[in-house]
Design a protein around this motif. Structure first.
Motif, PDB file in Angstrom:
ATOM      1  N   PHE A   1       4.074 -40.540  -0.552  1.00 32.60           N
ATOM      2  CA  PHE A   1       4.799 -40.567  -1.813  1.00 32.60           C
ATOM      3  C   PHE A   1       5.008 -39.149  -2.325  1.00 32.60           C
ATOM      4  O   PHE A   1       4.279 -38.228  -1.953  1.00 32.60           O
TER       5      PHE A   1
ATOM      6  N   ARG B   1       6.265 -37.303  -8.613  1.00 36.38           N
ATOM      7  CA  ARG B   1       6.607 -38.607  -9.187  1.00 36.38           C
ATOM      8  C   ARG B   1       5.356 -39.430  -9.468  1.00 36.38           C
ATOM      9  O   ARG B   1       5.259 -40.110 -10.492  1.00 36.38           O
TER      10      ARG B   1
ATOM     11  N   ARG C   1      15.736 -48.375   4.343  1.00 32.30           N
ATOM     12  CA  ARG C   1      14.944 -48.340   3.117  1.00 32.30           C
ATOM     13  C   ARG C   1      15.694 -48.905   1.927  1.00 32.30           C
ATOM     14  O   ARG C   1      15.093 -49.185   0.887  1.00 32.30           O
TER      15      ARG C   1
ATOM     16  N   ARG D   1       3.581 -44.737   4.389  1.00 27.35           N
ATOM     17  CA  ARG D   1       3.455 -44.905   2.952  1.00 27.35           C
ATOM     18  C   ARG D   1       2.217 -45.742   2.701  1.00 27.35           C
ATOM     19  O   ARG D   1       2.010 -46.766   3.340  1.00 27.35           O
TER      20      ARG D   1
ATOM     21  N   TRP E   1      11.740 -38.150   1.330  1.00 24.43           N
ATOM     22  CA  TRP E   1      10.708 -38.938   0.657  1.00 24.43           C
ATOM     23  C   TRP E   1      11.221 -40.363   0.432  1.00 24.43           C
ATOM     24  O   TRP E   1      12.242 -40.564  -0.218  1.00 24.43           O
ATOM     25  N   ASP E   2      10.503 -41.345   0.943  1.00 25.75           N
ATOM     26  CA  ASP E   2      10.953 -42.739   0.826  1.00 25.75           C
ATOM     27  C   ASP E   2      11.198 -43.133  -0.626  1.00 25.75           C
ATOM     28  O   ASP E   2      12.191 -43.791  -0.947  1.00 25.75           O
ATOM     29  N   GLU E   3      10.275 -42.756  -1.501  1.00 26.44           N
ATOM     30  CA  GLU E   3      10.383 -43.151  -2.898  1.00 26.44           C
ATOM     31  C   GLU E   3      11.642 -42.588  -3.550  1.00 26.44           C
ATOM     32  O   GLU E   3      12.291 -43.244  -4.364  1.00 26.44           O
TER      33      GLU E   3
ATOM     34  N   GLU F   1      15.021 -44.204  -1.928  1.00 32.13           N
ATOM     35  CA  GLU F   1      15.357 -45.545  -2.418  1.00 32.13           C
ATOM     36  C   GLU F   1      16.187 -45.484  -3.692  1.00 32.13           C
ATOM     37  O   GLU F   1      16.933 -46.416  -3.998  1.00 32.13           O
ATOM     38  N   LYS F   2      16.042 -44.389  -4.448  1.00 36.13           N
ATOM     39  CA  LYS F   2      16.845 -44.239  -5.672  1.00 36.13           C
ATOM     40  C   LYS F   2      18.273 -43.809  -5.357  1.00 36.13           C
ATOM     41  O   LYS F   2      19.161 -43.945  -6.198  1.00 36.13           O
TER      42      LYS F   2
END
Length: 524
Positions: A134, A138, A480, A72, A346-348, A351-352
């Motif tokens: 990312f 988004r 994460r 990232r 996807w890390d982003e 995290e949600k």
């Protein structure tokens, strides 16, 4: 401080200037430059902010990715590279990686050098930003919210994000397919005077009927440049999906499907898997999926027979179908948040999916399996393919079990024999075992193979079982996520359920109901 002042200055200017954002795959050159040149020629106006957002793909499976590992990267104004947040590849030297990124960015800046002079001449402010690791959609959405954005332009490599953007941004969207040609999703503020009636008709009647989508050859540059930012696309996060509305599911004609998918345009293809082509489309102002396959594919009739019998809020229910003799089609509501598998990659996005969301997904998918196994009136249905990529997410991260291509209906009107009962038990246990793997995916944040790969799946299970048995859940948890009060209990109960499911066999029988009660709620 300097970077913060630059950001503040850009945001202040954006309240007065219009903006055009071009999102490109920074690993590739051809499609990226075509998108940038198309935007400059057709939609950028004098005085605009012109933001080029280059996203380096880091997909392990992408052949053309310049980064065969996970990373990232933060990004700054005017192409300033900030930092690496995390790397999980033992052979990668962070210093070498930084140099590689700087080299790539340098190459990109050099290729854009001629455009600086053109932009300066027209008082256009050209801004470069780069990112890696990312989600491109988004990032683009976030940037559009910070600017007075009139247009978002995607290069051809990002065309799959087109429908995701629709309804999340208040601007026109273009996907550049080739030089001087783009597929447009125009805003819903169209004034009749903006479209010249004497212009040649470059697009088919079917594409005209496809809501909000046109071809760029139907407009000249003046018309495109002067399209203002629209009012938001009407979107109600709690709207009824089509599959639950009156009159659905129903039979569709082929002509209707052509209008829904813009003539089955290549731009609307989301995936091609196991001989099934998945198109996106619009029906009654609602995004839908259209799965097309050969009529000889037995999976069509099997899936149709099964889905015509199920109705559950955590199952991707059928909107309709079409059979033409040579081809067959199945229509579904489009899951606006993708699949659990995509979100975990996807890390982003991962995290949600905090522990409370993952706990809820585990419970609801368990409930959908219980419905299939125990509550279907005409006999049990086994899914046979439960994993993160077979769970779609709708508004509010509401999960829906999908991908019924391997499903089997155990008809209740057949006289049970010893062999048949043994077969049914084995199929039920298979779903329970797969549910255990799905729980493991939620806990670890790592996905099993979308296609059954016994070797990889078994390796993942063998690595996790000792930790599950010893209660060492902390070594399995997705690092994460930040833990809050009550999260540890949810992880512990999901892990307990996963252990029970993964050990199921003829000697350790477990129904999905027992799994939910004994595992998720941790009751003996």
């Amino acid at each position: 401080m300097k970077k913060e002042r630059e950001m503040t200055g850009l945001q202040l200017q954006s309240s007065q200037r219009g903006a055009v954002i071009v999102a490109v795959d920074a690993n590739r050159t051809k499609g990226s430059m075509e998108a940038i040149e198309w935007a400059l020629k057709h939609v950028v106006k004098p005085g605009d902010i012109f933001l080029v957002l280059g996203v380096f793909t880091t997909d392990h499976h992408a052949k053309n990715s310049c980064f065969p590992f996970k990373l990232r990267m933060g990004f700054g104004i005017s192409g300033i590279w900030k930092r690496l947040e995390s790397i999980d590849h033992e052979e990668v030297d962070p210093a070498e990686l930084g140099e590689e990124l700087k080299r790539k960015i340098g190459q990109y800046q050099s290729s854009l050098q001629p455009l600086y002079r053109q932009c300066s001449k027209n008082e256009v402010r050209l801004v470069l930003k780069f990112a890696a690791g990312f989600c491109p959609a988004r990032l683009t959405i976030n940037e559009s919210h910070n600017l007075n954005t009139r247009w978002i332009v995607l290069d051809s490599h990002f065309k799959k994000w087109k429908v995701y953007l629709r309804g999340r941004v208040t601007c026109n969207v273009a996907v550049v397919k080739e030089k001087d040609f783009a597929s447009l999703m125009l805003s819903n503020d169209t004034q009749p005077a903006e479209i010249c009636p004497s212009k040649p008709n470059y697009y088919s009647a079917a594409s005209k009927e496809h809501l909000g989508e046109e071809h760029s050859k139907g407009f000249n540059a003046y018309e495109l440049r002067n399209r203002s930012a629209p009012t938001p696309y009407p979107q109600n996060p709690y709207c009824y999906p089509l599959s639950w509305r009156s009159g659905f599911p129903r039979v569709f004609s082929y002509n209707e499907l052509e209008m829904i998918t813009n003539g089955f345009a290549d731009d609307n293809i989301l995936a091609v898997v196991d001989g099934i082509t998945v198109h996106q489309g619009i029906l009654q102002e609602t995004p839908v999926l259209v799965n097309s396959l050969k009529i000889t594919n037995k999976g069509f009739w099997s899936v149709l027979e099964i889905l015509s019998r199920v109705r559950h809020r955590n199952i991707m229910n059928l909107v309709g179908y079409c059979s033409t003799g040579a081809s067959a089609f199945l229509l579904f509501d489009l899951p606006c948040l993708g699949t659990v598998g995509i979100n975990l990659q996807w890390d982003e996005l991962a995290e949600k999916l905090d522990w409370r969301v993952r706990w809820s997904i585990a419970l609801e998918i368990g409930g959908s399996l219980r419905y299939l196994h125990e509550e279907c009136v005409d006999g049990p249905i086994v899914h046979k393919n439960v994993h993160a990529s077979s769970v779609a997410l709708s508004h509010g991260y509401s999960p829906m079990l999908c991908n019924f291509v391997y499903a089997e209906w155990l008809k209740g009107d057949i006289t049970p024999t010893k062999d048949l009962i043994s077969k049914y038990d084995k199929l039920h246990f298979g779903d329970v075992h797969d549910y255990g793997k799905f729980l493991l995916e939620l806990i670890t944040g790592k996905c099993v193979s979308p296609v059954h790969d016994q070797r990889k799946d078994q390796s993942m299970i063998e690595g996790a079982l000792p930790l599950l048995e010893n209660g060492e859940f902390g070594k399995l948890k997705d690092c994460r996520l930040t833990e809050t009060a009550g999260d540890a209990r949810m992880v512990r109960n999901m892990a307990h359920a996963a252990l029970r499911c993964l050990k199921v066999d003829s000697d350790h029988k477990l129904s999905i109901s027992e799994c939910i009660i004994c595992g998720i709620f941790h009751r003996p």
